[in-house]
Design a protein around this motif. Sequence first.
Motif, PDB file in Angstrom:
ATOM      1  N   HIS A 173     -24.809  30.466  58.893  1.00  0.00           N
ATOM      2  CA  HIS A 173     -24.474  31.726  59.557  1.00  0.00           C
ATOM      3  C   HIS A 173     -25.401  32.858  59.192  1.00  0.00           C
ATOM      4  O   HIS A 173     -25.520  33.831  59.932  1.00  0.00           O
ATOM      5  CB  HIS A 173     -23.023  32.100  59.243  1.00  0.00           C
ATOM      6  CG  HIS A 173     -22.057  31.115  59.817  1.00  0.00           C
ATOM      7  ND1 HIS A 173     -21.846  31.015  61.169  1.00  0.00           N
ATOM      8  CD2 HIS A 173     -21.303  30.159  59.247  1.00  0.00           C
ATOM      9  CE1 HIS A 173     -20.968  30.037  61.392  1.00  0.00           C
ATOM     10  NE2 HIS A 173     -20.632  29.507  60.235  1.00  0.00           N
ATOM     11  N   ARG A 174     -26.099  32.729  58.060  1.00  0.00           N
ATOM     12  CA  ARG A 174     -27.070  33.753  57.687  1.00  0.00           C
ATOM     13  C   ARG A 174     -28.354  33.064  57.235  1.00  0.00           C
ATOM     14  O   ARG A 174     -28.749  33.170  56.073  1.00  0.00           O
ATOM     15  CB  ARG A 174     -26.512  34.623  56.553  1.00  0.00           C
ATOM     16  CG  ARG A 174     -25.567  35.702  57.057  1.00  0.00           C
ATOM     17  CD  ARG A 174     -25.282  36.701  55.952  1.00  0.00           C
ATOM     18  NE  ARG A 174     -24.509  36.112  54.875  1.00  0.00           N
ATOM     19  CZ  ARG A 174     -23.196  35.960  54.910  1.00  0.00           C
ATOM     20  NH1 ARG A 174     -22.514  36.372  55.977  1.00  0.00           N
ATOM     21  NH2 ARG A 174     -22.567  35.410  53.900  1.00  0.00           N
ATOM     22  N   PRO A 175     -28.969  32.324  58.151  1.00  0.00           N
ATOM     23  CA  PRO A 175     -30.160  31.554  57.762  1.00  0.00           C
ATOM     24  C   PRO A 175     -31.304  32.466  57.368  1.00  0.00           C
ATOM     25  O   PRO A 175     -31.512  33.498  57.989  1.00  0.00           O
ATOM     26  CB  PRO A 175     -30.504  30.790  59.042  1.00  0.00           C
ATOM     27  CG  PRO A 175     -29.922  31.593  60.140  1.00  0.00           C
ATOM     28  CD  PRO A 175     -28.708  32.253  59.592  1.00  0.00           C
ATOM     29  N   GLY A 176     -32.034  32.075  56.343  1.00  0.00           N
ATOM     30  CA  GLY A 176     -33.136  32.900  55.867  1.00  0.00           C
ATOM     31  C   GLY A 176     -34.481  32.417  56.367  1.00  0.00           C
ATOM     32  O   GLY A 176     -35.403  33.192  56.560  1.00  0.00           O
ATOM     33  N   HIS A 177     -34.619  31.122  56.617  1.00  0.00           N
ATOM     34  CA  HIS A 177     -35.932  30.597  57.004  1.00  0.00           C
ATOM     35  C   HIS A 177     -36.068  30.587  58.521  1.00  0.00           C
ATOM     36  O   HIS A 177     -35.154  30.190  59.235  1.00  0.00           O
ATOM     37  CB  HIS A 177     -36.106  29.178  56.454  1.00  0.00           C
ATOM     38  CG  HIS A 177     -37.524  28.709  56.472  1.00  0.00           C
ATOM     39  ND1 HIS A 177     -38.138  28.241  57.600  1.00  0.00           N
ATOM     40  CD2 HIS A 177     -38.457  28.680  55.480  1.00  0.00           C
ATOM     41  CE1 HIS A 177     -39.389  27.921  57.309  1.00  0.00           C
ATOM     42  NE2 HIS A 177     -39.606  28.171  56.039  1.00  0.00           N
ATOM     43  N   PRO A 178     -37.241  31.014  59.018  1.00  0.00           N
ATOM     44  CA  PRO A 178     -37.447  31.037  60.471  1.00  0.00           C
ATOM     45  C   PRO A 178     -37.176  29.689  61.140  1.00  0.00           C
ATOM     46  O   PRO A 178     -36.709  29.637  62.281  1.00  0.00           O
ATOM     47  CB  PRO A 178     -38.929  31.426  60.611  1.00  0.00           C
ATOM     48  CG  PRO A 178     -39.246  32.161  59.369  1.00  0.00           C
ATOM     49  CD  PRO A 178     -38.394  31.587  58.288  1.00  0.00           C
ATOM     50  N   TYR A 179     -37.450  28.594  60.444  1.00  0.00           N
ATOM     51  CA  TYR A 179     -37.200  27.284  61.059  1.00  0.00           C
ATOM     52  C   TYR A 179     -35.709  27.076  61.266  1.00  0.00           C
ATOM     53  O   TYR A 179     -35.265  26.666  62.331  1.00  0.00           O
ATOM     54  CB  TYR A 179     -37.788  26.167  60.195  1.00  0.00           C
ATOM     55  CG  TYR A 179     -37.443  24.778  60.674  1.00  0.00           C
ATOM     56  CD1 TYR A 179     -36.682  23.911  59.892  1.00  0.00           C
ATOM     57  CD2 TYR A 179     -37.880  24.320  61.914  1.00  0.00           C
ATOM     58  CE1 TYR A 179     -36.367  22.641  60.331  1.00  0.00           C
ATOM     59  CE2 TYR A 179     -37.558  23.046  62.360  1.00  0.00           C
ATOM     60  CZ  TYR A 179     -36.807  22.219  61.561  1.00  0.00           C
ATOM     61  OH  TYR A 179     -36.489  20.958  62.010  1.00  0.00           O
ATOM     62  N   THR A 180     -34.941  27.358  60.238  1.00  0.00           N
ATOM     63  CA  THR A 180     -33.495  27.223  60.357  1.00  0.00           C
ATOM     64  C   THR A 180     -32.967  28.131  61.460  1.00  0.00           C
ATOM     65  O   THR A 180     -32.126  27.733  62.265  1.00  0.00           O
ATOM     66  CB  THR A 180     -32.791  27.593  59.027  1.00  0.00           C
ATOM     67  OG1 THR A 180     -33.546  27.082  57.952  1.00  0.00           O
ATOM     68  CG2 THR A 180     -31.395  27.021  58.987  1.00  0.00           C
TER      69      THR A 180
END
Lengths: 279, 324, 320
Positions: free
Chosen positions: B245-252
């Motif tokens: 819900h709060r992904p940090g990596h651009p891929y995720t």
Amino acid sequence: MKRAPYYLYMMKRYPLTAAGAAIVLLVVLAAVCAPVLAPYDPLALHLPDRLQPPGPAYPLGTDEMGRDILSRVLYGARLSLLAGLGIVGLAAVGGMVIGSVSGFIGGRVELVTMRLMDIMLAFPSLVLALALSAALGPNFRNSIIAVAVVKIPVYVRLVRGLTLSIKERQFVKAARTFGASRAWIISRHILPNCLAPVIVQATLGIGEAILIAAALSFIGLGAQPPAPEWGAMVSMGRTYLLDQWWYATFPGVAIFITVIGFNLFGDGVRDILDPRLRG
Amino acid sequence: MEPLLAISGLCVDFHGYAGVARALDGIDLTIMPGEFLGLVGESGSGKSLTATAILGLLPRGSARIAGGSILFEGEELIGKPEKEYASLRGSKISMVFQEPMNALNPVFKIGRQMSEILRIHRRLPAGEARREAANWLSRVRIPHPERVLDLYPFELSGGMRQRVLLAMALSCGSRLLLADEPTTALDVTIQAQILRLMQETAQSLGTAVLLITHDLGVVAQTCKRVTVMYCGVIVETGPVHEVLHRPGHPYTQALLKALPRLENRQEHLQPITGSVPNLLALPSGCRFHPRCAAAGERCRRSRPKLVAVAAGHLVACWEARING
Amino acid sequence: MAEALLSLRGVVKEFTVRGGRGSSVLRAVNEVSLDIFPGETAGLVGESGCGKSTLAYIIMRLEKMTRGEMFFEGRSLAEMSKAQRRALRPMIQTVFQDPQSSLNPRFRVRQIVEEPLRLNGWTDAEKRRERVLGLLARVGLGPEFMDRFPHELSGGQRQRVAVARALCLNPKLMVLDEPTSALDVSVQAQVLNLLRELQAEFGMAYLFISHNLAVVRYLCDRVMVMYLGRLVEIAPTEELFMRPAHPYTEMLLQSIPSLDRNRPLAAASNDEMPSPLNTPPGCGFHPRCPRAVERCRREVPGLSAVSDGRWAACHLALRE
């Protein structure tokens, strides 16, 4: 030839195959360059020098008509290669046609064809080849045809099995949805996808084909004298085996080496092609 | 508490005729006893390879461990003699695969295959092994376990087979269960049953589970923590709800935007531009930068390390920014 | 009410299965009737063994139905001549599930895409080349792909080639059999967006077969649910997802693990779908149905209207 580094890599990983390939290459070279390499005409008679042991003038000795054995062995490579390739080539083509059609059409056609193939396979190859060869008339060409016919069932079985599985693949189904006819599907979709396994089977079969052809010549049903066929030479050389060992030995060794070479190479081809077949 | 499995800096190379490909580059992974960790990634990410490396089953001849360490219960697994490794596999570390038909021997009855494992790893005599096997079958809620023992694998449905595999994997005191896409080949309703079963059984036994999958939904429902892999490296790891819900990596983030949701019909799916790079022609620096909207100069030059952006939540990105 | 593009009435497909103890009949498709309207995207969902693939093959005419009728643009196929039926082939094209096996590994992309053209009277090689280039461009593949082999392409690229090939003959109906199941999430999005664009541009109808309900929700206007060879529910997409009428649809929706819902996995029943060889009497779903009553065991429920445009095959379906 972009694939050269791949083949070199494969040769290093499979040394036995590389050895087989080298032998095959040697035999092919012998056959192709026979006119250059052979010191004498293989059919030329040198009656004063009959049954000479290997020496400086005749490196592998001479036979009972004074013909140089080295030259005959070299030219004999042509006949054996012709036999080997001719037999598997004819058998493979015949097998592909019969196998793909019967496998695709199915039903009674397939049933009858496969039972026929089973009957043929029930006979030992040599016996059947013998019978056919005798029936066709004893000469080199007929012996090749005879052995090819005897070997067809092997390819029919292979290709029919392949056809049954390829027929279910989605690209064949797709072709049917564009309205492809059976002939189109068999010729363009099924047969090209059978090529790789058929080639492997053929490569493995060359050794045996050469052996059977030589055996037929040995009995007198294949190449007729004075043709420098290895099998025929071994046959003639039998009479002189005790005192003039070179006569039968060198052609025999040639058969032995050639068959081993093709077998080693064929085994390796199967292994090398296999993982690539799976992408 | 000591971690059950601690992988640090694991590198795996593949040797082929075209060169050497670094399929895993510096993997750090920790699993605590009894934990349920998800490992997600798309094809080519190296997630299955990680499991194979843990089990010491890398294809000899083409793959080689080029560095790092795998500590299981404090012991180094890399370089372990095969005999010791073999006694670990199937007992302490076990695996469940995607295609149960490939893992079960089609010519032996279920009972025989299960008893074999029990006899080898737990040294049970034949009669007792069979009873244990029936026991375990009922534990994975297979009806009529006695009858099933006498069946061949092809006589069972996909879901049943997977339960059998699960039973086999857990029956010898497994401390760590590696599950590689265990439900991908199953129907949705069966998938739900198997996942729930895995959760409950693992919990009751105290077995840790490493669930490898490409399905983010499965991870969301079953795992406490999740690690995201891309092209042989770990790009993000953290608590499931944090990462999803709060992904940090651009891929995720991109992955989540490209996923159709069951809950509501989206207006538009955002695909990730470009494609996964060839392992033999990797981009410099961060492996994701050619496809990344936020890529900067530093991303091209050097590979980012995993850095904490919140408690227990690590991201390997120079431009890490938490998105809601 | 627009005229249906494709209609099926009472379609049944039976297979004879030779088992160890004699043969039995497997009814893969059991009295299915449905309509597909021009330009719509109809989804067909169900789990393995429900018969959706067999039904798809019947629509593609790769399998013959045991009984039943099929109508295309109002005309019955049974009443057509062989030539007329053959002329129908270009109108219904397919994109198959596995991009690896739906393309002949020995053909180049150029040959793969032009095959339908060659089989349907396009004799001019130059014209074919132009059309193939145009189609490839439309699916986002440049001319450099013409001479490549399938094994040189990624899964997503292969699937685009399959789509280009299916577009060749300007079909009115495209059957898409799990077209994105074998693809990664990021690639799936590309292909789905492409499919949407193409439909907007060419106006063909889609029959989208899938077990992935999230994708179905994204793409389809109407959804049909199959279970053990029968259609159990037909409804407009949003209504199906928000208010499923059939208990099986409900179970399906609850079993799907989802990102957003914060609840534990449904305590799904422990049973599995019975084998199609051994269909339970009455309603096929009753052994697993939480709401089953006596009637469900005796009588097979037919598809009955629940409200406008919605049908469910359940004795207890909510009626409005």
